[in-house]
Design a protein around this motif. Structure first.
Motif, PDB file in Angstrom:
ATOM      1  N   MET A   1      15.551 -17.181  41.139  1.00 11.77           N
ATOM      2  CA  MET A   1      15.655 -15.836  41.703  1.00 11.77           C
ATOM      3  C   MET A   1      16.514 -15.860  42.962  1.00 11.77           C
ATOM      4  SD  MET A   1      14.421 -12.704  41.307  1.00 11.77           S
ATOM      5  CE  MET A   1      14.015 -12.228  42.983  1.00 11.77           C
ATOM      6  N   ALA A   2      17.253 -14.788  43.184  1.00 15.38           N
ATOM      7  CA  ALA A   2      17.952 -14.629  44.455  1.00 15.38           C
ATOM      8  C   ALA A   2      16.927 -14.557  45.587  1.00 15.38           C
ATOM      9  CB  ALA A   2      18.799 -13.355  44.425  1.00 15.38           C
ATOM     10  N   HIS A   3      17.241 -15.164  46.718  1.00 14.78           N
ATOM     11  CA  HIS A   3      16.299 -15.241  47.835  1.00 14.78           C
ATOM     12  C   HIS A   3      16.067 -13.862  48.454  1.00 14.78           C
ATOM     13  CE1 HIS A   3      14.157 -17.060  51.160  1.00 14.78           C
ATOM     14  NE2 HIS A   3      14.865 -16.306  51.989  1.00 14.78           N
ATOM     15  N   LEU A   4      14.800 -13.557  48.735  1.00 16.77           N
ATOM     16  CA  LEU A   4      14.435 -12.308  49.396  1.00 16.77           C
ATOM     17  C   LEU A   4      13.890 -12.559  50.798  1.00 16.77           C
ATOM     18  CD1 LEU A   4      12.694 -10.437  46.430  1.00 16.77           C
ATOM     19  CD2 LEU A   4      14.873  -9.835  47.480  1.00 16.77           C
ATOM     20  N   GLY A   5      12.996 -13.532  50.963  1.00  9.81           N
ATOM     21  CA  GLY A   5      12.408 -13.805  52.262  1.00  9.81           C
ATOM     22  C   GLY A   5      11.040 -13.160  52.415  1.00  9.81           C
ATOM     23  N   VAL A   6      10.694 -12.799  53.649  1.00  4.39           N
ATOM     24  CA  VAL A   6       9.414 -12.175  53.944  1.00  4.39           C
ATOM     25  C   VAL A   6       9.643 -10.705  54.281  1.00  4.39           C
ATOM     26  CG1 VAL A   6       7.426 -12.151  55.507  1.00  4.39           C
ATOM     27  CG2 VAL A   6       8.372 -14.325  54.725  1.00  4.39           C
ATOM     28  N   GLY A   7       8.892  -9.824  53.618  1.00  2.00           N
ATOM     29  CA  GLY A   7       9.115  -8.394  53.793  1.00  2.00           C
ATOM     30  C   GLY A   7       7.822  -7.616  53.886  1.00  2.00           C
TER      31      GLY A   7
ATOM     32  N   VAL B   1      -5.325  -8.484  55.892  1.00  2.64           N
ATOM     33  CA  VAL B   1      -5.299  -9.536  54.868  1.00  2.64           C
ATOM     34  C   VAL B   1      -6.341 -10.591  55.238  1.00  2.64           C
ATOM     35  CG1 VAL B   1      -3.915 -11.325  53.751  1.00  2.64           C
ATOM     36  CG2 VAL B   1      -2.857  -9.149  54.408  1.00  2.64           C
ATOM     37  N   PRO B   2      -7.321 -10.848  54.364  1.00  3.42           N
ATOM     38  CA  PRO B   2      -8.367 -11.818  54.707  1.00  3.42           C
ATOM     39  C   PRO B   2      -7.890 -13.255  54.508  1.00  3.42           C
ATOM     40  CG  PRO B   2      -8.775 -10.917  52.535  1.00  3.42           C
ATOM     41  CD  PRO B   2      -7.568 -10.200  53.060  1.00  3.42           C
TER      42      PRO B   2
ATOM     43  N   ASP C   1      -5.241 -18.076  51.670  1.00  2.81           N
ATOM     44  CA  ASP C   1      -5.481 -19.351  51.005  1.00  2.81           C
ATOM     45  C   ASP C   1      -4.860 -19.367  49.608  1.00  2.81           C
ATOM     46  OD1 ASP C   1      -6.863 -20.254  53.209  1.00  2.81           O
ATOM     47  OD2 ASP C   1      -8.860 -19.902  52.345  1.00  2.81           O
ATOM     48  N   LEU C   2      -4.943 -18.238  48.913  1.00  2.00           N
ATOM     49  CA  LEU C   2      -4.340 -18.165  47.582  1.00  2.00           C
ATOM     50  C   LEU C   2      -2.818 -18.183  47.664  1.00  2.00           C
ATOM     51  CD1 LEU C   2      -6.628 -15.655  45.646  1.00  2.00           C
ATOM     52  CD2 LEU C   2      -6.422 -18.124  45.348  1.00  2.00           C
ATOM     53  N   LEU C   3      -2.262 -17.586  48.728  1.00  2.00           N
ATOM     54  CA  LEU C   3      -0.819 -17.692  48.933  1.00  2.00           C
ATOM     55  C   LEU C   3      -0.424 -19.155  49.104  1.00  2.00           C
ATOM     56  CD1 LEU C   3       1.973 -16.428  49.422  1.00  2.00           C
ATOM     57  CD2 LEU C   3       1.346 -16.194  51.839  1.00  2.00           C
ATOM     58  N   ALA C   4      -1.228 -19.914  49.851  1.00  2.00           N
ATOM     59  CA  ALA C   4      -0.963 -21.347  50.021  1.00  2.00           C
ATOM     60  C   ALA C   4      -1.080 -22.082  48.683  1.00  2.00           C
ATOM     61  CB  ALA C   4      -1.938 -21.942  51.039  1.00  2.00           C
ATOM     62  N   GLU C   5      -2.077 -21.697  47.857  1.00  2.00           N
ATOM     63  CA  GLU C   5      -2.219 -22.302  46.517  1.00  2.00           C
ATOM     64  C   GLU C   5      -0.949 -22.074  45.698  1.00  2.00           C
ATOM     65  OE1 GLU C   5      -4.410 -23.787  44.461  1.00  2.00           O
ATOM     66  OE2 GLU C   5      -6.266 -23.917  45.607  1.00  2.00           O
ATOM     67  N   LEU C   6      -0.433 -20.853  45.742  1.00  2.00           N
ATOM     68  CA  LEU C   6       0.776 -20.552  44.979  1.00  2.00           C
ATOM     69  C   LEU C   6       1.958 -21.337  45.532  1.00  2.00           C
ATOM     70  CD1 LEU C   6       1.985 -17.195  43.606  1.00  2.00           C
ATOM     71  CD2 LEU C   6       3.514 -18.491  45.071  1.00  2.00           C
TER      72      LEU C   6
ATOM     73  N   GLU D   1       0.406 -10.052  60.978  1.00  2.00           N
ATOM     74  CA  GLU D   1       0.143 -10.405  59.575  1.00  2.00           C
ATOM     75  C   GLU D   1       1.378 -11.036  58.938  1.00  2.00           C
ATOM     76  OE1 GLU D   1      -3.504  -8.182  57.819  1.00  2.00           O
ATOM     77  OE2 GLU D   1      -1.770  -6.852  57.702  1.00  2.00           O
ATOM     78  N   LEU D   2       2.565 -10.531  59.280  1.00  2.00           N
ATOM     79  CA  LEU D   2       3.788 -11.142  58.757  1.00  2.00           C
ATOM     80  C   LEU D   2       3.953 -12.567  59.292  1.00  2.00           C
ATOM     81  CD1 LEU D   2       6.196  -8.084  59.036  1.00  2.00           C
ATOM     82  CD2 LEU D   2       5.387  -9.141  56.926  1.00  2.00           C
ATOM     83  N   THR D   3       3.605 -12.764  60.550  1.00  2.00           N
ATOM     84  CA  THR D   3       3.672 -14.106  61.128  1.00  2.00           C
ATOM     85  C   THR D   3       2.703 -15.047  60.410  1.00  2.00           C
ATOM     86  OG1 THR D   3       4.334 -13.263  63.294  1.00  2.00           O
ATOM     87  CG2 THR D   3       3.306 -15.450  63.234  1.00  2.00           C
ATOM     88  N   ALA D   4       1.494 -14.557  60.113  1.00  2.00           N
ATOM     89  CA  ALA D   4       0.518 -15.382  59.402  1.00  2.00           C
ATOM     90  C   ALA D   4       1.035 -15.782  58.021  1.00  2.00           C
ATOM     91  CB  ALA D   4      -0.805 -14.631  59.279  1.00  2.00           C
ATOM     92  N   ILE D   5       1.721 -14.864  57.349  1.00  2.00           N
ATOM     93  CA  ILE D   5       2.302 -15.173  56.036  1.00  2.00           C
ATOM     94  C   ILE D   5       3.355 -16.262  56.171  1.00  2.00           C
ATOM     95  CG2 ILE D   5       3.809 -14.238  54.228  1.00  2.00           C
ATOM     96  CD1 ILE D   5       2.226 -11.582  54.548  1.00  2.00           C
ATOM     97  N   ARG D   6       4.243 -16.118  57.165  1.00  2.00           N
ATOM     98  CA  ARG D   6       5.285 -17.134  57.375  1.00  2.00           C
ATOM     99  C   ARG D   6       4.670 -18.501  57.679  1.00  2.00           C
ATOM    100  NH1 ARG D   6       7.513 -12.689  60.492  1.00  2.00           N
ATOM    101  NH2 ARG D   6       9.238 -11.725  59.335  1.00  2.00           N
ATOM    102  N   GLU D   7       3.618 -18.493  58.482  1.00  2.00           N
ATOM    103  CA  GLU D   7       2.985 -19.761  58.844  1.00  2.00           C
ATOM    104  C   GLU D   7       2.374 -20.449  57.625  1.00  2.00           C
ATOM    105  OE1 GLU D   7       0.293 -18.641  61.928  1.00  2.00           O
ATOM    106  OE2 GLU D   7       1.835 -18.683  63.503  1.00  2.00           O
ATOM    107  N   VAL D   8       1.759 -19.667  56.742  1.00  2.00           N
ATOM    108  CA  VAL D   8       1.202 -20.251  55.518  1.00  2.00           C
ATOM    109  C   VAL D   8       2.312 -20.876  54.685  1.00  2.00           C
ATOM    110  CG1 VAL D   8       0.155 -19.693  53.292  1.00  2.00           C
ATOM    111  CG2 VAL D   8      -0.841 -18.783  55.395  1.00  2.00           C
ATOM    112  N   LEU D   9       3.422 -20.170  54.542  1.00  2.00           N
ATOM    113  CA  LEU D   9       4.518 -20.664  53.714  1.00  2.00           C
ATOM    114  C   LEU D   9       5.115 -21.939  54.290  1.00  2.00           C
ATOM    115  CD1 LEU D   9       6.271 -17.264  52.920  1.00  2.00           C
ATOM    116  CD2 LEU D   9       4.913 -18.646  51.341  1.00  2.00           C
ATOM    117  N   THR D  10       5.360 -21.972  55.590  1.00  2.00           N
ATOM    118  CA  THR D  10       5.988 -23.152  56.177  1.00  2.00           C
ATOM    119  C   THR D  10       5.014 -24.322  56.256  1.00  2.00           C
ATOM    120  OG1 THR D  10       5.501 -22.268  58.384  1.00  2.00           O
ATOM    121  CG2 THR D  10       7.685 -21.843  57.487  1.00  2.00           C
ATOM    122  N   ALA D  11       3.732 -24.048  56.572  1.00  2.00           N
ATOM    123  CA  ALA D  11       2.746 -25.126  56.646  1.00  2.00           C
ATOM    124  C   ALA D  11       2.546 -25.766  55.284  1.00  2.00           C
ATOM    125  CB  ALA D  11       1.426 -24.595  57.185  1.00  2.00           C
ATOM    126  N   THR D  12       2.454 -24.959  54.245  1.00  2.00           N
ATOM    127  CA  THR D  12       2.264 -25.496  52.895  1.00  2.00           C
ATOM    128  C   THR D  12       3.483 -26.287  52.458  1.00  2.00           C
ATOM    129  OG1 THR D  12       0.975 -23.507  52.419  1.00  2.00           O
ATOM    130  CG2 THR D  12       1.545 -24.904  50.550  1.00  2.00           C
TER     131      THR D  12
END
Length: 498
Positions: free
Chosen positions: A4-10, A224-225, A230-235, A261-272
């Motif tokens: 897929m073409a890259h989209l990023g965080v939105g 976002v709980p 955690d499921l985002l990290a699983e994916l 919340e956007l920062t938390a999403i980025r942190e999950v992606l980079t940490a994983t």
């Protein structure tokens, strides 16, 4: 299937947070509800985002591709028109049904399709029709559900996998919906992620909800709980998603909370990504097992999914290359690698063709699916008996949820009604009483007009001044005179006699 073409965080763009979205730091892209915009009259804030190179993806909610009827050509044309107007690389919709044609009923909500062979055949044919009609590729989202269908023949993973294999459609995976279905239907999110073809992943949704009485409500109105993150990290441990998007549809928080919340999403992606630098490897192995040719180098010109080469997650502020910004500003959609509209994945040599795969679902399958969906939707919105095999307690929860959503959306579509009726509480009481005997047969705007006419027929509201205001409101929007008093009496008497 190409990357897929890259989209990023939105984030999901909504008018209520338009100013905040413009100010969010490092925002890569936005998603808009397709039915809420007009291609020739884009909101100014959305236009400014597009001018500065922010990619915009239209997200449809009304096609009902899982329904027994073939897709409405006008709705398909409208969705395609929005994709072109926005310069979108793809459009997205849902694996759901939203209406029935016999009887004519609208759910006003995304309802789950039965995971049966008949329903899959119907869905696959409907998807192919949509792919042929749309000017850009299509991706479909897994939905959240309060209940399960009896007599299902496949798991969620099997259903989604076969859908992709038979149509070549991409998947939009909502990890909040995976959690919803874990609580409400006992489904294992990790098992679903292990079973589905993640090489078909278009992007990911993340959203909040709330649990009440053992039922998870996917509200998009709560933070976002941690369990969803955690499921985002699983994916992410399995694949580097091309895009991740935060959804919020109501009870909008302060701008700083959205940014957090956007920062938390980025942190999950980079940490994983740091913990699992070879996160893309399982994808390669899965595709190689399914298709020996998949291990070949990507075709020339295919844009790699950012992060797959080095194991990096979606970067803060990444995704706006000069080429993408130029194409978006020029109004030309950047092509998404992968099957084009209408293309279908070919079965392996020697494999038996699926029923309905070559010649469509067949009218018998459509009839069976249509009868089952009509019986369920009638129970949900028209008070008919619950079909055999459904969890009646869960159906009651769904009935209440649909009525509440209907009242809330009509209040948003026609905010004047609450004022005319004396406030939110009187409006809600009157609307819920109306909704019990009047299933929705068209959209929410028509529902608002029908509700107003229903009140006028009964000589309501009781206050003459309020009734005059409601009459003027109805007349201005309906383009006709309200029923005369003698007609109102006649209709009221006929209703009581029935």
């Amino acid at each position: 299937m190409k990357p897929m073409a890259h989209l990023g965080v939105g984030i999901g763009w909504r008018p209520e947070i338009a100013d905040a979205v413009e100010r969010l730091d490092g925002l890569d892209w936005v998603e808009v509800v397709a039915e809420n915009i007009c291609p020739g009259h884009l909101p100014e804030a959305l236009g400014r985002l597009r001018e500065r190179g922010t990619r915009i993806v239209p997200h449809g909610v009304s096609l009902g591709l899982g329904g027994a009827d073939r897709p409405d050509p006008e709705k398909l044309a409208a969705l395609g028109e929005r994709a072109v107007a926005l310069g979108a690389p793809l459009v997205t919709e849902h694996i759901a049904f939203v209406r029935t044609s016999s009887p004519l009923l609208e759910a006003g909500h995304l309802l789950p399709v039965p995971r049966t062979r008949d329903a899959l055949d119907v869905l696959c044919e409907n998807v192919r029709i949509a792919q042929d009609a749309l000017p850009v590729p299509l991706a479909l989202e897994n939905i959240a559900a309060l209940f399960s269908w009896p007599g299902e023949e496949m798991t969620e993973g099997q259903f989604l996998t076969e859908l992709v294999e038979r149509t070549g459609v991409r998947l939009l995976i909502d990890v909040a919906n995976l959690h919803t279905n874990r609580v409400n239907r006992g489904e294992d999110p990790a098992g679903v992620l292990d079973a589905i073809p993640l090489e078909a992943l278009a992007y990911v949704h993340v959203a909040g909800g709330v649990e009440r009485g053992g039922v998870w409500h996917d509200t998009h109105a709560h933070p976002v709980p941690p369990v969803v993150l955690d499921l985002l990290a699983e994916l992410r441990s399995r694949v580097a998603p091309a895009g991740v998007l935060l959804e919020r549809d109501d009870d909008f928080p302060p701008e700083a909370e959205l940014a957090g919340e956007l920062t938390a999403i980025r942190e999950v992606l980079t940490a994983t990504a740091r913990a699992l630098p070879q996160a893309a490897a399982p994808d390669t192995e899965r595709e190689a097992a399914r298709n020996p040719a998949a291990g070949a180098e990507p075709e020339a010109g295919a844009e790699p999914v950012r992060g797959q080469e080095h194991g990096a997650g979606a970067e803060h502020g990444a995704g706006k290359t000069g080429q993408a910004a130029a194409q978006t500003a020029a109004g030309a959609p950047e092509p998404v690698s992968g099957p084009g509209p209408g293309s279908a994945a070919k079965p392996e040599a020697g494999a038996e063709p699926e029923a309905g795969a070559e010649h469509g679902a067949g009218e018998a399958a459509r009839t069976r699916v249509g009868l089952a969906q009509a019986a369920l939707l009638s129970a949900l919105v028209a008070g008919t008996p619950v079909p055999e095999g459904f969890d009646r307690a869960r159906i009651r929860v769904q009935v209440r949820a649909l009525a509440a959503k209907r009242a809330d959306v009509v209040a948003k579509v026609a905010p004047e009604l609450s004022g005319i009726l004396g406030g939110r509480a009187p409006y809600r009481e009157a609307f819920l009483a109306y909704a019990k005997g009047r299933p929705m047969t068209a959209g929410y705007r028509r529902d608002a007009l029908d509700f107003a006419e229903h009140l006028l027929i009964q000589d309501l509201p009781a206050d003459p001044a309020a009734r005059r205001r409601l009459t003027a409101w109805w007349r201005e929007r309906a383009g006709a005179r309200p029923p005369r008093r003698i007609v109102r009496w006649a209709r009221a008497l006929a209703g009581r006699a029935a």
